[in-house]
Each structure stands twice: as structure tokens, then as C-alpha cells.
Write an enzyme that holds these catalytic residues in place. Sequence first.
Site, short mmCIF file in Angstrom:
data_model
loop_
_atom_site.label_atom_id
_atom_site.label_comp_id
_atom_site.label_asym_id
_atom_site.label_seq_id
_atom_site.Cartn_x
_atom_site.Cartn_y
_atom_site.Cartn_z
CG LEU A 27 -1.72 -1.28 1.44
CD1 LEU A 27 -2.67 -1.11 2.62
CD2 LEU A 27 -2.47 -1.67 0.17
CB ALA A 28 2.92 2.65 -2.14
NE ARG A 34 -0.04 10.88 9.65
CZ ARG A 34 -0.26 9.65 10.11
NH1 ARG A 34 -0.14 9.42 11.40
NH2 ARG A 34 -0.58 8.65 9.29
CG ASN A 247 2.78 7.61 10.21
OD1 ASN A 247 2.45 7.06 9.17
ND2 ASN A 247 2.73 7.01 11.38
CE1 TYR A 385 37.18 22.67 -14.46
CE2 TYR A 385 37.94 23.94 -16.34
CZ TYR A 385 37.02 23.09 -15.76
OH TYR A 385 35.95 22.64 -16.48
CG ASN A 405 36.71 23.92 -20.20
OD1 ASN A 405 36.90 24.97 -19.58
ND2 ASN A 405 35.80 23.06 -19.86
CB ALA A 442 56.90 28.75 -15.07
C1 UD1 Z 1 -1.98 2.03 9.62
C2 UD1 Z 1 -3.00 1.12 10.28
C3 UD1 Z 1 -2.66 0.99 11.77
C4 UD1 Z 1 -1.25 0.46 11.92
C5 UD1 Z 1 -0.25 1.31 11.16
C6 UD1 Z 1 1.10 0.62 11.13
C7 UD1 Z 1 -5.04 1.52 9.02
C8 UD1 Z 1 -6.36 2.18 9.02
N1 UD1 Z 1 -4.31 1.70 10.13
O1 UD1 Z 1 -2.13 3.32 10.19
O2 UD1 Z 1 -3.56 0.11 12.39
O3 UD1 Z 1 -0.90 0.43 13.30
O4 UD1 Z 1 -0.68 1.50 9.79
O5 UD1 Z 1 2.06 1.42 10.52
O6 UD1 Z 1 -4.68 0.81 8.10
N2 UD1 Z 1 -2.41 4.19 1.96
C9 UD1 Z 1 -2.94 4.03 0.69
N3 UD1 Z 1 -4.17 4.56 0.43
C10 UD1 Z 1 -4.91 5.20 1.36
C11 UD1 Z 1 -4.37 5.36 2.67
C12 UD1 Z 1 -3.11 4.83 2.93
O7 UD1 Z 1 -2.31 3.45 -0.18
O8 UD1 Z 1 -6.02 5.65 1.05
C13 UD1 Z 1 -1.07 3.64 2.24
C14 UD1 Z 1 -0.08 4.71 2.68
O9 UD1 Z 1 0.73 5.15 1.60
C15 UD1 Z 1 0.76 4.00 3.72
C16 UD1 Z 1 -0.11 2.85 4.21
O10 UD1 Z 1 -1.19 2.74 3.32
O11 UD1 Z 1 1.94 3.47 3.14
C17 UD1 Z 1 -0.61 3.10 5.62
O12 UD1 Z 1 -1.38 4.30 5.65
P1 UD1 Z 1 -1.26 5.36 6.82
O13 UD1 Z 1 -2.23 6.43 6.55
O14 UD1 Z 1 0.13 5.73 7.06
O15 UD1 Z 1 -1.82 4.48 8.04
P2 UD1 Z 1 -1.51 4.67 9.57
O16 UD1 Z 1 -2.34 5.78 10.08
O17 UD1 Z 1 -0.07 4.73 9.81
CA CA Z 2 1.66 4.92 8.51
#
Ligand code: UD1
Ligand code: CA
Length: 490
Positions: A27-28, A34, A247, A385, A405, A442
Site C-alpha cells: 500500500l503506497a 503528515r 508518518n 582546473y 575549455n 612556467a
Molecule cells: C496504519 C493502520 C494501523 C497500523 C499502522 C502501522 C489503518 C487504518 N491503520 O495506520 O492500524 O498500526 O498502519 O504502521 O490501516 N495508503 C494508501 N491509500 C490510502 C491510505 C493509505 O495506499 O487511502 C497507504 C499509505 O501510503 C501507507 C499505508 O497505506 O503506506 C498506511 O497508511 P497510513 O495512513 O500511514 O496508516 P496509519 O495511520 O499509519
Molecule cells: Ca503509517
Amino acid sequence: MRRRARAVAGRAIAYDLRVSAPLVVILAAGQGTRMRSATPKLLHQLCGLPMVAWPVAAAQAAGAAKIVVVDGPGRELESTLDGAVELAIQQRPLGTADAVKAAATHIDPAGTVIVLNGDTPLITPHTINRLAESHRRSGAAATISTAVLENASGYGRVIRAPDGTVERVVETKAPGDASELELHIREVNAGLYAFDGRALLAALEEIRSDNAQGEFYLPDVLPIIRRHERTVVAHELSDPSETLGVNDRRGLAAVRALAQQRIHDRHMLAGVTITDPAATVIDAQVRIGQDAVIAPFTSLQGATQIGPGSTVGPHATVIDSRIGEQASVLHAYVQGADVGDRVSVGPFAYLRPGAVLREGAKAGTFVEIKNSDLGAGAKVPHLSYIGDAEIGERTNIGAGTITANYDYVRKNRTTIGARVRGGVHTSLIAPVTVGDDAYTAAGSVITKDVPPGALGVARSRQENIEGYAARREQRTGPANRPSPSVDSPS
Ligand code: UD1
Ligand code: CA
């Protein structure tokens, strides 16, 4: 291919992620608000790689057959990903459950899927494999990795059932989801899960967003899976530091420190001396040979390679460069350069892209070299240089030599042969060639080619004005004789 069995804590565990988990979803997407950045969170650099490359590399090393990265609609991560990685697009950042939904077409109902938060870059291949193994053994429909943290703030907390299985996860990022009592729980959701594909797909259909953030939370599939009469278990990580999520930029710095420590440990165990690890930065992809010494305040970045037995630092920055064997690079800034075996660089040298220093060459103090080739044993010892030049073997460049140069239209090349003896303060007005075994006098401004073996002299002849001092004294009187240190004859 079966992955080899590794002995862990005295036990041999056979890993085979491809049998138990053919798919890893990372998930990225999401805004990473933040971070307060114009750059997507997963593109922030971690030891020379975009953060997303870390979980991808861990999944690859764990033996995943297929990796799907969930990116946003701008597809900003795509260009940094390996061609073997597939992309799924989450149109709007509606939460982690919605992000998994974006990858739903890749999920095989009959298989296992590992889901991994992209912002927990310290998760190791070993940990992914242990989770897959524990999931396979327990036969649960979902296995969630957990860790017990001293400071659990911001993480989802794990609510266990009396029998030890997992009831649900309560979020704590925004006030309103967790009760006072739940906030005391220190077991957190690490953001790494294994699911039975069918159970996950069914549960995702029932997820709602009636919570403090109005998002679709992935951990909310857990109580749904339980309602479907399936088991949800926890797998506690042996190293809680792997849980660290990035975060904000404080989290990035904390994760970086641990990632750096791992990189240092790997090199030190392979026979590299890092005199002061706390004062040394080494990117993830840097390669260093045995018995190299990395002295303090040194930064090795990008695709840098250091050969065996070389000394780099103190105070060296080396970026995307190759340093050969037994070389020495002291107090220097080196970028895009190729430094051969037994070459000496610095102190106080600046090597720029395209600088090639062949075996035994030298770039000494206050020397800048760009897009130039120094032959074996050639030396540029002081204050020079050298740009767009070819310098032959064993040539010595005099102190204060400048290759002119650039004529404000184009860059021109200077060609200097082998065994040339350059005088101090030579200006070489390119394009120009100095033949093998030639000399320059020189202070010469060399505008014409110097044939092999010749002496190029290009300066006005010295004229001495006899009796000057006495005549001047007669004119001004002895009382007005200026101090010799500030006198300038005119
Ligand atoms: C999440 C978990 C939390 C856990 C923590 C661990 C949820 C709701 N909560 O919280 O329980 O303790 O990770 O690190 O999952 N992302 C998406 N799409 C979105 C939202 C997020 O791809 O719509 C990806 C973000 O890029 C990130 C990951 O999911 O890499 C986690 O999302 P983030 O918002 O950081 O979740 P946390 O609040 O840290
Ligand atoms: Ca997170």
C-alpha cells in the site's frame, strides 16, 4: 525454486513464500499529509532509495511471485519501480481498505495474499516469510503482525479475544476511535498481514467508513472475517523496530538511523572498517571491498563502489562513483567519477562527472577535474582546473594549470601527451594539443600546439631596469622609501 532452509533460533525453518503467498500487495498511495511535502511520502529518500523500494526489495527477497504496488492516480511511483512490479491505481485516498480494493483483480480467491504498508520500510524478507509460514500453519483466514511498543501513539491497537485470537484493531491516529482504556494497549498493528484471498475479498465488500477519519480502514476486515466464522490470529514480531512506520519526518529520521545501522553492520561483518559509524553515511546500494577504511565524516552515496584496501575520508563525499583498489580519497567531493587503483585524491579535491583517473594517477590539493581522462601515473598535484582534457601517462601538470575549455560558445578539448612536464601557471587555451615528452614553460598561455619533445614558451620576456631603485630614491628622498613588502614597481 524452493528457498533454502535457514536455521533460526536453533530451528531450521523452510521458507517457500511462493507456495503459501504468491502475491504481495504494497500500500503506497495516500497523501502522506503528515510529511508536509510536495513529494509523495513513498518517494522520500531512505538511504539513497525511494522509500517504496524498501518494501518492494523485501518482498522480492522473500520470494514473492508477484508484487503489486498501489499508487495514486498520478502514478508517481511508477518510474521508480522495477519492471517486474505491477501497479494498481487507487483513484482517491479513501483509506487502506480501499487501497487493497484497488488491487482486488490481482487477488486469487484460492490463494494467500500478503498485504504490507509501504511506509514501514524496515520490514525484512525474513519477517515476511515468518508471517507467511505462521499463517499457513495456523490455517487462520487472517494473520496480523503485531508488536509491543513502548510508545504506541498513532498506531492501531490490537484487541484480543479471551482465547488469544484477534477481535479487531482500534485506530488511534485521530481522536474518537479508541476509548481511554484501549489507549493503554501497547500491542500494535504492524501493518503487515496475511489473508486468505476469498475471505479478504468478501470482507472488503462490507467495510464502512463510519469512523473518526471517515476512511475505509483495512483492519476493519478482521471483525468481519470473524463474523464470517473464520479465525483471525496475531503473529508477534520478534523485532519491534521493524514496525516503525514513517508518518512524518521525525519518523523518517528514526527509520533512517536503523536502516543505516543495518547497512553499516553488513559492511563491517564483510570486512570493512568504518572508523566511526555514527559519523558515516552509506547508502543502501554502495558496494565496498574488504579492508577498505571509511574514515569519519564521509558520505558514500548512490551507486558508489569502493575497491578493497582503499581509504575514503575523513571528510569525503563520494556520489555515483567507482573507486578502485588501494586508492586514497581524503577531504574530497567526488561525483560521477572513475578513480582507478592506487590513485590518490585530495586533500581538498573536486572530481566531477566524467573524471577518469587511471591507475596510480593523482589529483591533489585544490584541484578540480571534470570530463577528463588522466592516464596511468599522471599527476595534477596543486591548484588546477582540468576540464574536457586528455592527459597521457606519467604526465605532470604544473601547479596552477588551467585548461581554458570554454570560449563562451562551446566546450573545447585539450590533449596532452604522455610524460609531459608542465610548468607552473600554464593556461592551455583549447582546442590545443601538447605532444608526448613536451614541456611548457612556467606562466605560459599556450594557444598553439606544442610538438612532441618541444618546449612551449608563451609569455613576454623579462626585462630588468637597471638602477631603478637608486633613481627612485633620488626623486622621492630616503624618508619616503616605501616598505618593500607593499612596493609595486611601475
Ligand atoms: C496504519 C493502520 C494501523 C497500523 C499502522 C502501522 C489503518 C487504518 N491503520 O495506520 O492500524 O498500526 O498502519 O504502521 O490501516 N495508503 C494508501 N491509500 C490510502 C491510505 C493509505 O495506499 O487511502 C497507504 C499509505 O501510503 C501507507 C499505508 O497505506 O503506506 C498506511 O497508511 P497510513 O495512513 O500511514 O496508516 P496509519 O495511520 O499509519
Ligand atoms: Ca503509517
